[in-house]
Design a protein around this motif. Structure first.
Motif, PDB file in Angstrom:
ATOM      1  N   VAL A 101      -3.718   6.801 -60.317  1.00 42.04           N
ATOM      2  CA  VAL A 101      -3.990   8.065 -61.001  1.00 42.04           C
ATOM      3  C   VAL A 101      -5.370   8.043 -61.642  1.00 42.04           C
ATOM      4  O   VAL A 101      -6.189   8.947 -61.441  1.00 42.04           O
ATOM      5  N   ASN A 148      -1.874  15.219 -60.168  1.00 43.82           N
ATOM      6  CA  ASN A 148      -1.246  14.164 -60.972  1.00 43.82           C
ATOM      7  C   ASN A 148      -0.665  14.721 -62.264  1.00 43.82           C
ATOM      8  O   ASN A 148       0.400  14.299 -62.717  1.00 43.82           O
ATOM      9  N   VAL A 152       3.036  13.475 -61.513  1.00 43.47           N
ATOM     10  CA  VAL A 152       3.256  12.075 -61.871  1.00 43.47           C
ATOM     11  C   VAL A 152       4.315  11.954 -62.955  1.00 43.47           C
ATOM     12  O   VAL A 152       4.297  12.665 -63.953  1.00 43.47           O
ATOM     13  N   LEU A 159      -0.440  10.476 -69.892  1.00 42.57           N
ATOM     14  CA  LEU A 159      -1.248  10.807 -68.720  1.00 42.57           C
ATOM     15  C   LEU A 159      -2.463  11.653 -69.066  1.00 42.57           C
ATOM     16  O   LEU A 159      -3.573  11.382 -68.596  1.00 42.57           O
ATOM     17  N   GLN A 281      -1.762  13.068 -52.324  1.00 39.03           N
ATOM     18  CA  GLN A 281      -2.725  12.210 -53.013  1.00 39.03           C
ATOM     19  C   GLN A 281      -3.661  11.528 -52.018  1.00 39.03           C
ATOM     20  O   GLN A 281      -4.870  11.445 -52.240  1.00 39.03           O
TER      21      GLN A 281
END
Length: 299
Positions: A101, A148, A152, A159, A281
């Protein structure tokens, strides 16, 4: 070897060698990031790596390469301050976000600032095709960040903070890339800069983590030292390659091409660290790599 390197500056052979060195740096930098993000705490891992490469570089700096010219000491002082800030932000980033990430954001935001810095300092200018490539790269980066943020699950509570730190770290990547390019061009022998850089740069992290390092048990110290030794070898070839590439050719192009490391990072995160990487991704990371390739082809 130094005279051979110097003879290649400004030639087609120098450009080709710089291209190869930037690609080597991309692969090795992804591996270097994985070594810092692996099983050990990022602060401890970086301390072990830095301490090892300082010890290895010391005899070369002190007894093999020519000593730095007087004006180089101030340049080294600036480099140490910049790299200290970079390492602090990088460790904060890796401790708050998954490798696949945060790594692309760190490596992807750097080129924009590096290109602007090379424009101001070295009068390097991108043409329209290269700006298109850079826009493609940045589109992949910000698309990846948006994806993300939405999908995620791991460490989601940190994050957003991790992504913010990753952008700041990317700014320092650009700063040290541009500054180090200036530094390696400011001395006659490029290996003088490399040897002294590694010796001096390796002191900061072990110093601030000295209590934690002293508190390690033998069972913990041995695997950490092994990781540090491997990381030191990777660092010599990774950072050494990109610094030599900026001595031989354009700083901005080398900085952008290095960011194909995001593709290698995705593979390492998936195959080695066991992190899940989706097709979306991977596609966005490929877009980042495509942007870097466009910059090189259109140059």
């Amino acid at each position: 070897m130094s005279e051979w390197i110097l003879s290649l500056e400004g030639t087609q052979a120098g450009h080709d060698l710089a291209l190869a060195l930037a690609m080597l740096a991309a692969l090795l930098h992804a591996l270097f990031g994985a070594l810092q993000k692996g099983r050990h705490d990022p602060w401890m891992a970086r301390s072990a790596i830095d301490g090892c490469y300082a010890l290895i570089a010391a005899p070369f700096a002190l007894f093999v390469v020519p000593w730095p010219e007087p004006h180089m000491w101030l340049i080294f002082a600036g480099a140490m301050l910049i790299h200290a800030g970079y390492k602090y932000l990088q460790a904060m980033t890796y401790s708050r976000g998954a490798y696949t990430v945060v790594y692309p954001v760190v490596r992807g935001t750097g080129p924009l600032f590096a290109v602007l810095g090379a424009w101001v300092i070295f009068d390097e200018r991108f043409n329209a095709g290269q700006w298109l490539g850079l826009a493609t790269l940045l589109g992949g980066i910000f698309g990846l960040a948006a994806y993300n943020l939405r999908h995620v699950i791991v460490a989601r509570e940190t994050l957003v903070q991790a992504l913010g730190l990753a952008v700041a770290t990317g700014g320092f990547v650009a700063l040290y890339t541009t500054y180090d390019a200036y530094g390696i061009r400011a001395t006659h022998d490029p290996f003088t800069f490399l040897a002294w850089f590694f010796m001096l740069d390796g002191v900061f992290m072990p110093f601030i983590m000295r209590r934690e390092l002293r508190a390690l048990r033998w069972q913990e110290a041995v695997p950490l030292f092994k990781r540090g030794l491997l990381g030191a070898i990777v660092a010599f070839f990774s950072f050494g390659s990109i610094l030599m590439a900026t001595r031989l050719d354009k700083v901005g192009e080398a900085a952008v091409l290095r960011e194909t490391s995001t593709v290698f990072a995705a593979l390492i995160g998936w195959l080695v660290l066991g992190e899940r990487v989706t097709k979306m991704q991977l596609g966005l990371m490929a877009l980042i790599a495509a942007g870097a390739v466009i910059v090189e082809v259109m140059g």
